[in-house]
Scaffold this motif. Structure first.
Motif, PDB file in Angstrom:
ATOM      1  N   GLU A 166      29.653  19.682  38.320  1.00  3.45           N
ATOM      2  CA  GLU A 166      30.442  18.982  39.341  1.00  3.45           C
ATOM      3  C   GLU A 166      31.068  19.906  40.358  1.00  3.45           C
ATOM      4  OE1 GLU A 166      33.303  16.436  37.462  1.00  3.45           O
ATOM      5  OE2 GLU A 166      31.759  15.093  36.660  1.00  3.45           O
ATOM      6  N   LEU A 167      31.411  21.138  39.927  1.00  4.99           N
ATOM      7  CA  LEU A 167      32.200  22.024  40.799  1.00  4.99           C
ATOM      8  C   LEU A 167      31.553  23.379  41.045  1.00  4.99           C
ATOM      9  CD1 LEU A 167      35.691  21.389  39.130  1.00  4.99           C
ATOM     10  CD2 LEU A 167      34.715  20.188  41.087  1.00  4.99           C
ATOM     11  N   GLY A 201      33.130  31.864  40.397  1.00  4.85           N
ATOM     12  CA  GLY A 201      32.812  30.807  41.353  1.00  4.85           C
ATOM     13  C   GLY A 201      34.058  30.243  42.000  1.00  4.85           C
ATOM     14  N   GLU A 202      33.827  29.601  43.116  1.00  3.50           N
ATOM     15  CA  GLU A 202      34.893  28.928  43.865  1.00  3.50           C
ATOM     16  C   GLU A 202      34.561  27.440  43.787  1.00  3.50           C
ATOM     17  OE1 GLU A 202      38.327  28.864  45.776  1.00  3.50           O
ATOM     18  OE2 GLU A 202      37.337  30.759  45.240  1.00  3.50           O
ATOM     19  N   PRO A 203      35.464  26.609  43.240  1.00  4.94           N
ATOM     20  CA  PRO A 203      35.100  25.200  43.066  1.00  4.94           C
ATOM     21  C   PRO A 203      34.784  24.487  44.379  1.00  4.94           C
ATOM     22  CG  PRO A 203      37.386  25.621  42.376  1.00  4.94           C
ATOM     23  CD  PRO A 203      36.790  26.938  42.729  1.00  4.94           C
ATOM     24  N   ARG A 204      33.684  23.754  44.330  1.00  4.82           N
ATOM     25  CA  ARG A 204      33.256  22.939  45.476  1.00  4.82           C
ATOM     26  C   ARG A 204      32.889  21.560  44.940  1.00  4.82           C
ATOM     27  NH1 ARG A 204      28.140  25.586  46.333  1.00  4.82           N
ATOM     28  NH2 ARG A 204      28.686  26.493  44.323  1.00  4.82           N
ATOM     29  N   PRO A 205      33.118  20.507  45.715  1.00  3.23           N
ATOM     30  CA  PRO A 205      32.776  19.166  45.234  1.00  3.23           C
ATOM     31  C   PRO A 205      31.273  18.892  45.359  1.00  3.23           C
ATOM     32  CG  PRO A 205      33.870  19.024  47.371  1.00  3.23           C
ATOM     33  CD  PRO A 205      33.807  20.479  47.026  1.00  3.23           C
ATOM     34  N   LEU A 206      30.522  19.139  44.283  1.00  2.00           N
ATOM     35  CA  LEU A 206      29.058  19.015  44.320  1.00  2.00           C
ATOM     36  C   LEU A 206      28.580  17.622  43.947  1.00  2.00           C
ATOM     37  CD1 LEU A 206      28.148  22.391  42.538  1.00  2.00           C
ATOM     38  CD2 LEU A 206      28.245  21.926  45.001  1.00  2.00           C
ATOM     39  N   GLN A 207      29.340  16.917  43.123  1.00  2.94           N
ATOM     40  CA  GLN A 207      28.939  15.591  42.604  1.00  2.94           C
ATOM     41  C   GLN A 207      30.205  14.815  42.366  1.00  2.94           C
ATOM     42  OE1 GLN A 207      27.329  15.795  38.693  1.00  2.94           O
ATOM     43  NE2 GLN A 207      25.431  16.743  39.279  1.00  2.94           N
ATOM     44  N   ASP A 208      30.190  13.541  42.589  1.00  5.13           N
ATOM     45  CA  ASP A 208      31.281  12.647  42.139  1.00  5.13           C
ATOM     46  C   ASP A 208      32.615  12.824  42.866  1.00  5.13           C
ATOM     47  OD1 ASP A 208      29.442  11.876  40.224  1.00  5.13           O
ATOM     48  OD2 ASP A 208      30.377  12.976  38.595  1.00  5.13           O
ATOM     49  N   HIS A 209      32.786  13.939  43.604  1.00  8.74           N
ATOM     50  CA  HIS A 209      34.059  14.180  44.287  1.00  8.74           C
ATOM     51  C   HIS A 209      33.809  14.500  45.754  1.00  8.74           C
ATOM     52  CE1 HIS A 209      34.854  15.519  40.025  1.00  8.74           C
ATOM     53  NE2 HIS A 209      35.690  14.521  40.182  1.00  8.74           N
ATOM     54  N   ASP A 210      34.836  14.237  46.590  1.00  8.09           N
ATOM     55  CA  ASP A 210      34.702  14.604  48.013  1.00  8.09           C
ATOM     56  C   ASP A 210      35.824  15.502  48.499  1.00  8.09           C
ATOM     57  OD1 ASP A 210      36.743  12.782  48.117  1.00  8.09           O
ATOM     58  OD2 ASP A 210      35.685  11.334  49.381  1.00  8.09           O
ATOM     59  N   GLU A 211      36.785  15.796  47.614  1.00  8.91           N
ATOM     60  CA  GLU A 211      37.832  16.741  48.002  1.00  8.91           C
ATOM     61  C   GLU A 211      38.441  17.350  46.752  1.00  8.91           C
ATOM     62  OE1 GLU A 211      40.791  15.204  50.769  1.00  8.91           O
ATOM     63  OE2 GLU A 211      42.042  16.989  50.454  1.00  8.91           O
ATOM     64  N   LEU A 212      38.816  18.606  46.860  1.00 11.23           N
ATOM     65  CA  LEU A 212      39.497  19.297  45.766  1.00 11.23           C
ATOM     66  C   LEU A 212      40.810  19.848  46.308  1.00 11.23           C
ATOM     67  CD1 LEU A 212      36.525  21.428  44.356  1.00 11.23           C
ATOM     68  CD2 LEU A 212      37.274  19.163  43.590  1.00 11.23           C
ATOM     69  N   ARG A 213      41.788  19.952  45.439  1.00 11.87           N
ATOM     70  CA  ARG A 213      43.075  20.512  45.871  1.00 11.87           C
ATOM     71  C   ARG A 213      43.706  21.263  44.703  1.00 11.87           C
ATOM     72  NH1 ARG A 213      46.558  16.058  49.002  1.00 11.87           N
ATOM     73  NH2 ARG A 213      44.670  15.927  50.262  1.00 11.87           N
TER      74      ARG A 213
END
Ligand code: DCM
Length: 128
Positions: free
Chosen positions: A56-57, A89-101
């Motif tokens: 996911e991230l 790694g740096e978390p990125r919204p790859l699946q299921d999410h559109d923003e991280l905070r």
């Protein structure tokens, strides 16, 4: 009947907690959660968490301790939470999410968490 476990990560870094905004399904979209997913048959919860956070991230993580508690999700699922630290790694919204905070302790309630995640987040914040 034993509920199936959904495992989620209280991913922390430098005193901040990672929150993820769901993009699907429609009834959950826009709400924030601790990222994670269903434990597959035969899979350990820790392995499931590492797999889900990778998928996911795009991050590699090391689960720490289980956050005490179990939060019913309905429809035969229950939420368990583990702390996790980022190994790479740096978390990125790859699946299921559109923003991280990344949220500080003081900011934890500045996003619209899924109801069932609220008590889990409050408990998780006591563990790092
Ligand atoms: N879920 C939740 N809180 C979380 C993670 C997941 O309430 N922190 C719920 C959302 C879905 C189910 O668990 O109904 C399965 O999650 P997923 O769709 O990410 O596999």
């Amino acid at each position: 009947m034993t509920d199936r476990v959904v495992v989620a990560g209280a991913v922390y870094d430098q005193g901040r907690l990672l929150a993820a905004r769901r993009s699907a399904p429609p009834e959950l979209a826009g709400r924030w959660e601790l990222p994670g997913g269903k434990v597959e048959p035969g899979e350990s919860p820790r392995d499931a968490l590492v797999r889900e956070l990778r998928e996911e991230l795009g991050i590699e993580t090391e689960p720490g301790e289980r956050v005490p508690g179990a939060w019913p999700l309905g429809r035969g699922y229950v939420l368990h939470v583990w702390t996790a630290r980022v190994l790479s790694g740096e978390p990125r919204p790859l699946q299921d999410h559109d923003e991280l905070r990344w949220l500080t302790h003081a900011e934890w309630d500045t996003v619209d968490w899924l109801e069932q995640d609220v008590p889990a987040v409050v408990e998780a914040l006591r563990h790092f």
